[in-house]
Design an enzyme around this catalytic site. Structure first.
Site, PDB file in Angstrom:
ATOM      1  CG  ASP A 103      52.475   8.622  65.390  1.00  9.56           C
ATOM      2  OD1 ASP A 103      52.161   7.495  65.820  1.00  9.56           O
ATOM      3  OD2 ASP A 103      51.707   9.355  64.727  1.00  9.56           O
TER       4      ASP A 103
HETATM    5  N1  URA Z   1      47.663  10.774  66.935  1.00  7.76           N
HETATM    6  C1  URA Z   1      48.620  10.643  65.981  1.00  7.76           C
HETATM    7  O1  URA Z   1      48.343  10.675  64.796  1.00  7.76           O
HETATM    8  N2  URA Z   1      49.884  10.482  66.404  1.00  7.76           N
HETATM    9  C2  URA Z   1      50.260  10.450  67.696  1.00  7.76           C
HETATM   10  O2  URA Z   1      51.443  10.318  67.998  1.00  7.76           O
HETATM   11  C3  URA Z   1      49.248  10.608  68.659  1.00  7.76           C
HETATM   12  C4  URA Z   1      47.959  10.764  68.259  1.00  7.76           C
END
Ligand code: URA
Length: 239
Positions: A103
């Site tokens: 993310d």
């Molecule tokens: N899980 C999440 O919620 N975000 C990420 O970036 C990676 C795994």
């Protein structure tokens, strides 16, 4: 491929600046000086040298990036800076892409490559490549959460996660916050955040520490990257 592209790919400048290298008569193809960037060469068969040093062409590149917050795990984006923008021009010219997504607000280990087969294998749900994250959690993580993660969390869309290992690193009782490590096998959208939502908690900070056997090199500062070592690459191709 064109000789100027090959030279740029191997770090001898950009497609534009390798012109100067070619003009300097330092480049030979099969022992003969070559000044034309548009000359077609076969990296597998032709002997290419710069200043007398043979160039070993590598078809694929593999990088480990310490992804900072604020950049998106994509090759292009109309609004945000991407992880590709963090690479040097000669590395961008190899057309790498991120293996899976972190993310925008997640930090940590991101592998970038132009090897579609490796990326596919690492992301395949059948291969179950472990991904370990460290997270700060709003709420006190307890033994019951550990049990629920071990039995398999059901996400908001009904997806049943495989058993995940949840470990508590520290708890701040006054602030009602916890620092944990969690190891998951799949890579669903926002998976770690949604797993904690399922146990009525929220993630305020998330960092990926490892993927398979490859650990984030903590000597890399946020936004820095380096090629994977041979041992790291071997561990991924044999996982
Ligand atoms: N899980 C999440 O919620 N975000 C990420 O970036 C990676 C795994």
């Amino acid at each position: 491929m064109r000789l100027d592209k090959l030279l740029a790919n191997m770090g001898f400048g950009t497609r534009k600046t390798v012109k100067d290298v070619l003009k300097s008569k330092e480049v030979t193809v099969n022992g003969l000086v070559e000044k034309e960037g548009k000359k077609q060469v076969n990296p597998e068969k032709d002997a290419i040298a710069v200043s007398g040093e043979a160039i070993q062409y590598q078809e694929f590149v593999y990088f480990m990036l310490h992804k900072p917050q604020g950049v998106v795990s994509a090759t292009t984006d109309n609004v945000h800076k991407t992880v590709i923008d963090l690479l040097q021009p000669q590395d961008q010219s190899r057309d790498p892409f991120p293996v899976g997504r972190l993310d925008k607000d997640t930090e940590g280990l991101l592998i970038l490559t132009n090897d579609g087969t490796l990326a596919h294998n690492l992301l395949s749900p059948k291969k179950h490549v472990d991904k370990c994250y460290q997270a700060s959690i709003e709420g006190i993580v307890d033994e019951q959460d550990i049990q629920e993660f071990a039995s398999g969390i059901t996400l908001d869309d009904g997806f049943n996660c495989q058993s995940a290992k949840l470990e508590i690193e520290s708890i701040d009782v006054e602030k009602e916050q916890s620092v944990i490590r969690v190891t998951i096998h799949e890579g669903k959208f926002h998976q770690v955040k949604r797993m904690f939502e399922a146990v009525d908690k929220s993630v305020s900070y998330l960092k990926r520490l490892s993927m398979g056997e490859v650990q984030l090199d903590e000597t890399l500062k946020l936004g820095e990257y380096r090629p994977l070592t041979k041992a790291e690459l071997d561990s991924l191709t044999h996982s």
